[in-house]
Design an enzyme around this catalytic site. Structure first.
Site, PDB file in Angstrom:
ATOM      1  N   LYS A  61     125.636  -8.176  11.561  1.00 20.74           N
ATOM      2  CA  LYS A  61     126.134  -9.151  12.536  1.00 20.74           C
ATOM      3  C   LYS A  61     125.374  -9.023  13.861  1.00 20.74           C
ATOM      4  O   LYS A  61     124.962 -10.023  14.460  1.00 20.74           O
ATOM      5  CB  LYS A  61     127.627  -8.948  12.774  1.00 20.74           C
ATOM      6  N   ASP A  92     132.018 -12.821  12.485  1.00 19.22           N
ATOM      7  CA  ASP A  92     132.924 -11.716  12.794  1.00 19.22           C
ATOM      8  C   ASP A  92     134.284 -12.012  12.178  1.00 19.22           C
ATOM      9  O   ASP A  92     134.459 -12.989  11.454  1.00 19.22           O
ATOM     10  CB  ASP A  92     133.026 -11.513  14.309  1.00 19.22           C
TER      11      ASP A  92
END
Length: 205
Positions: free
Chosen positions: A121, A139
């Site tokens: 991420k 997320d």
């Protein structure tokens, strides 16, 4: 209604709400963005933005960060959660940037993810926002919204990212993930009711 149709509605409505979306973290270049994203794990962007001005005043380059002791970095970021581990990661990450990449943040998912404290991420955020490569950082908040909008049955963020990349045009990824973040914060907090959710159930009965 198909997922593609739902995705089109989501994209159109988010574009109406957020035609322009800044990156929530304050930064000035790829390194300061990388640091800010590493610090943002399990804490809020607001808290990171409160801490980074003092940190970057002293260490806004890999060379300056690597020159600090872990204890000094920890003192500068002590208001951030997991500050001890993050301080260690920032020092080692900066040292490796100097050793492996001549002090530059690499423009590569693989090389970024090889750095301490940098997961997929984090690498995706840097690749998309610092370098402009198509990426869709997911997320837990985006994962939750994608499930709420019935755009994924993913059990985790990895599968949700794959689904998002399938149903949304590649040229929309970098902006769209930010639009989802802003939408989630404003209209659909992680806990509590969804009465302010303009997409569910109003548009998706």
């Amino acid at each position: 209604m198909t997922k593609k149709q739902r995705a089109l509605i989501v994209r159109d409505e988010l574009e109406k709400l957020y035609p322009s979306v800044p990156v929530p973290l304050n930064y000035k270049d790829a390194f300061t963005l990388l640091v800010a994203v590493v610090l943002s794990a399990q804490t809020t962007d607001k808290k990171v933005n409160e801490v980074t001005p003092g940190l970057f005043k002293i260490a806004d380059t890999p060379k300056k960060m690597a020159a600090l002791e872990v204890s000094e970095i920890k003192e500068l970021i002590k208001e951030i959660g997991l500050s001890n581990q993050k301080a260690k990661n920032l020092k080692k990450m900066s040292e490796l940037l100097l050793e492996r990449h001549e002090g530059e943040v690499p423009e590569s998912f693989e090389l970024l993810e090889a750095l301490p404290g940098v997961g997929h991420k984090t690498a995706s955020v840097v690749m998309s926002q610092a370098f402009g490569h198509p990426a869709f950082p997911v997320d837990t908040h985006i994962h939750r919204l994608m499930k709420q909008w019935k755009l994924t049955e993913g059990k985790n963020v990895v599968q949700t990212e794959k689904d998002a990349k399938k149903i949304f045009p590649k040229n929309s990824w970098n902006k769209l993930h930010l639009q989802m973040i802003f939408y989630g914060r404003e209209y659909s907090p992680a806990r509590g009711d969804t009465s302010r959710d303009f997409i569910t159930p109003m548009l998706f009965p």
